[in-house]
Design an enzyme around this catalytic site. Structure first.
Site, short mmCIF file in Angstrom:
data_model
loop_
_atom_site.label_atom_id
_atom_site.label_comp_id
_atom_site.label_asym_id
_atom_site.label_seq_id
_atom_site.Cartn_x
_atom_site.Cartn_y
_atom_site.Cartn_z
N ASP A 280 -8.35 113.55 25.89
CA ASP A 280 -9.32 114.08 26.85
C ASP A 280 -10.70 113.65 26.35
OD1 ASP A 280 -10.60 115.38 28.90
OD2 ASP A 280 -9.46 117.23 28.71
C1 BGC Z 1 -11.34 117.21 31.61
C2 BGC Z 1 -10.33 116.20 32.10
C3 BGC Z 1 -11.05 115.07 32.81
C4 BGC Z 1 -12.06 114.45 31.84
C5 BGC Z 1 -12.82 113.28 32.41
C6 BGC Z 1 -12.45 116.57 30.81
O1 BGC Z 1 -13.49 117.46 30.57
O2 BGC Z 1 -10.69 118.19 30.84
O3 BGC Z 1 -9.41 116.82 32.96
O4 BGC Z 1 -10.12 114.12 33.23
O5 BGC Z 1 -12.99 115.44 31.47
O6 BGC Z 1 -13.70 113.69 33.40
#
Ligand code: BGC
Length: 739
Positions: A280
């Site tokens: 993530d």
């Molecule tokens: C989220 C993800 C997301 C990523 C990119 C993170 O903060 O948990 O679900 O895909 O950001 O935006």
């Protein structure tokens, strides 16, 4: 009353057969008399996948390999131009292809070509209980991803709705692992059929926003296997998902994205996952742990830095390269990561001609509308308050800020820059036209209401034939937003008090909820005749809402999250385990998530899992359990459903399994099958739901394995988890253990 027809879904096999195009191109070259060098094996689409991967891999330098295992901007990894490997573009998100940002900041890139279809959120999709729509949903996202030149979509989310306070609950399909698995599989298949990789997330847990980046999850093996893993397992084994995003949090002390047990042993070992694991954003904190723990691609964000070269400092960038050169890490660690990325690129057609996709088409908008129509859940409808009849209706008072709020571009990563958004007020006005007057008053705002707003709304309600209050959350901080859990399950901004006053002024008051699930509804619930959960329902939401309110479409959504009478009835809150203790989140309720808890503790919910009313009625009859023929599963439940009302409608038949004397504790009942059936008035259909071995099995950590034990089972079938209409008994004669 219309129930719209299903869309044909193009099978994956048809979409990925681009071979003829390649042959055509080479034939044209020969005809023109060009003495072409033989193309390298990796560029030859007729070669087997692994042959192409090996060939390409063998041509890469160490530096080139390192360059593709970490980000080079917010949403990409580097190109290797020498070999024709393009930049790999990834993007959110679950509800539509996100607006382009950066590339080195979260600010909008300021493009004018990045509008996309905004579909109803995943909690709405789940509420349709129609898995064909999950495939159609994934197909729209995949097609638009191609049109926007994205290679990997960070979707879908299949995490379990454990607490209704979870800030991202609107992004979650629901509280049941079987339901999430069925929707996840179809979403992934629909998406990947476009030559785009799905990145299923967040592996695993991710059940709350509070402390999500640091919290350590403490759960037992059975809970992990039976509640939180099944949707991921199904996506890997059935839908062949190409990538998985690790959650921010820790599991048994190790980060999820590079957790030796979760990634190396389970996902890549036991399940034989061939694709890549992505972190993530900013979820990587150590080169050694990431390198060894199975993380394949480090993504993230450089807070406060607009300097692209800063990406070379990522844990899997220069520090990893240095560690390989110094012998700290065997190069085999890198090689495996690189092969996984190449495998996904080649399998999804990145090096070959791919379909170009399409963006914002009327067909995609029709999918958005159809899902919204099937997702809305009628929670209450006393004395047929709904549908409203335009004949004889002179005035409608629409009240509430959610009637006019634009929701598409909220929700951080789950937001979409949509070309248009039909709000509830737009939809109602367009439907009513000049047949009645429609007034609007806010009644409250997220910046505070004040008695003037309330007084205006009450006066409008008093003088109207019917009042529609569009209540809910504002999807800002602490109200259905990533990064922040809700602080309360009650409606904010004095809406409970407002609705109580409105219904006193006009007893013919309909309440529409625009929110993620669930909400603790105020005392007004007993006074208003009708309540409809409308979710955040996509760009066509207002049209869908009006169709349901005025009876053009019969509501057929069912809840996928239990609505408690009060927050303290929900397991994580009853046990005081939320938001964790000294950095650890104890999953003390174990298997008893959602309805499993309410069943075990005999707590009456406000609205149970699987619940939703219709404008018609259905009769269930004639259940038979037919022993399987070895292909269909071990037993098939067959029964009939009849539409006994006056209008067409759809019913979601749900099948729950209960074991009579299990050798280990088991939930009272568990969802193991469902089917949505569309019926004209008076029509009767035979429904069959096959049950395989897993439908009877529990996970026994002592074996370890899935045990379907010999014994007596009750198969319960009904209209919700608390409205079971049919029952059959089944005896499993032999214990079977699946390792
Ligand atoms: C989220 C993800 C997301 C990523 C990119 C993170 O903060 O948990 O679900 O895909 O950001 O935006």
């Amino acid at each position: 009353m219309i129930l719209r027809v299903r869309f044909p879904i193009i099978p994956a096999s048809m979409k990925l057969s681009f071979l003829p195009l390649v042959i055509l191109v080479s034939a044209a070259g020969a005809w023109l008399g060009v003495a072409a060098e033989p193309a390298p094996i990796y560029q030859d689409a007729s070669q087997p996948l692994e042959t192409r991967v090996n060939d390409l891999f063998a041509r890469m330098t160490l530096e080139e390999k390192i360059s593709i295992v970490h980000a080079d901007s917010k949403f990409s990894t580097a190109a290797v131009p020498r070999l024709g490997i393009p930049r790999r573009w990834v993007d959110d998100g679950p509800h539509g292809v996100r607006e382009d940002v950066g590339p080195y900041s979260w600010n909008s890139a300021g493009r004018t070509d990045d509008y996309a279809t905004w579909l109803p959120v995943l909690s709405a999709l789940g509420s349709t209980w129609n898995t064909d729509l999950a495939a159609a949903y994934g197909d729209v996202i995949g097609s638009e991803a191609r049109a926007r030149n994205k290679d990997v979509m960070l979707a879908p989310i299949v995490d379990i709705a454990r607490t209704p306070l979870c800030g991202r609950i609107y992004e979650y399909l629901g509280e049941d692992p079987f339901l999430n698995a069925r929707f996840g599989v179809n979403y992934v298949e629909g998406l990947q059929s476009n030559g785009v990789a799905a990145c299923i997330k967040h592996f695993v847990g991710n059940n709350q926003e509070c402390g999500r980046e640091t919290i350590n999850m403490d759960m037992d093996a059975r809970t992990l296997r039976e509640i939180y893993l099944p949707p991921f397992e199904a996506a890997v084994k059935e839908a062949h998902v190409w990538s998985v995003m690790g959650a921010y949090s820790k599991f048994r002390g190790e980060n999820c994205a590079y957790n030796d047990y979760l990634i190396n042993q389970l996902l890549k070992g036991e399940w034989q996952f061939p694709g890549f694991v992505m972190s993530d954003w900013g979820g990587t904190h150590s080169t050694a742990e990431a390198a060894r723990g199975g993380l394949d691609v480090e993504m993230g964000t450089l807070v406060g830095s607009e300097d692209p070269s800063a990406y070379s400092k990522f844990f899997l960038a220069q520090p990893f390269l240095d560690g390989i050169r110094s012998g700290e890490y065997p190069v085999s660690l890198l090689d495996d990561k690189v092969r996984r990325s190449l495998r996904v690129m080649i399998a999804t057609g990145v090096l070959d001609p791919r379909p170009s996709g399409s963006l914002n088409t009327p067909e995609h908008q029709a999918v958005a509308r159809r899902i919204a129509e099937e997702a809305m859940v009628l929670l209450k409808n006393d004395n047929h308050a709904l549908p409203l009849n335009l004949v004889g209706l002179k005035s409608v008072a629409v009240i509430g800020e959610n009637a006019v709020r634009h929701n598409a571009n909220g929700f951080f990563g789950a937001g979409v820059k949509t070309p248009y958004e039909i709000t509830p007020l737009d939809g109602i006005k367009q439907f009513v036209g000049d047949k009645a007057s429609v007034t609007y008053s806010a009644g409250y705002t997220k910046n505070g209401g004040g008695s003037n707003l309330v007084a205006e709304a009450v006066a409008a309600a008093r003088s109207a034939d019917v009042t529609i209050v569009v209540a809910g959350f504002s999807h800002t901080r602490y109200q259905d937003d990533e990064g922040w859990d809700r602080t309360s399950l009650r409606l904010p901004y004095g809406q409970d008090e407002l609705i109580s006053q409105i219904v006193q002024a006009n007893p013919r008051t309909i309440v529409v909820l625009v929110s993620g699930p669930a909400i603790e509804l105020g005392s007004w619930l007993t006074q208003v005749p009708a309540v409809l959960q409308a979710h955040y329902s996509g760009m066509e939401g207002g049209h869908a809402l009006a169709s349901i309110l005025f009876g053009e479409v019969n509501p057929s959504g069912k809840l996928t999250v239990t609505y408690p009478k009060q927050l303290s009835d929900s397991p994580a809150h009853a046990l005081g385990t939320y938001p964790g203790t000294n950095g650890t989140l104890f999953y003390k309720e174990g298997l008893l998530v959602g309805y499993r808890w309410f069943d075990a503790k005999k707590i009456e919910p406000a609205f149970p899992f699987g619940y939703g009313l219709s404008y018609t009625t259905f009769k269930y009859s004639n259940v038979k359990l037919i022993p399987g023929d070895g292909t269909n599963g071990i037993v098939t439940a067959r029964f009939e459903i009849e539409n006994t009302g006056k209008v067409a409608g759809a019913e979601v038949a749900q099948l729950y399994v209960h074991e009579n004397n299990p050798s280990l504790m088991r939930p009272e009942k568990e969802l193991k099958g469902f089917k949505k059936v569309f019926l004209k008035p008076g029509e009767k259909q035979t429904v069959t739901i096959p049950l395989n071995q897993r439908a009877f099995a529990f996970y026994d950590p002592a074996k370890p394995g899935w045990v379907a034990e010999a014994g007596d089972y009750q198969i319960q079938i009904g209209s919700s988890s608390r409205d079971l209409r049919l029952e059959g008994r089944f005896q499993l004669r032999q214990t079977v253990v699946e390792k």
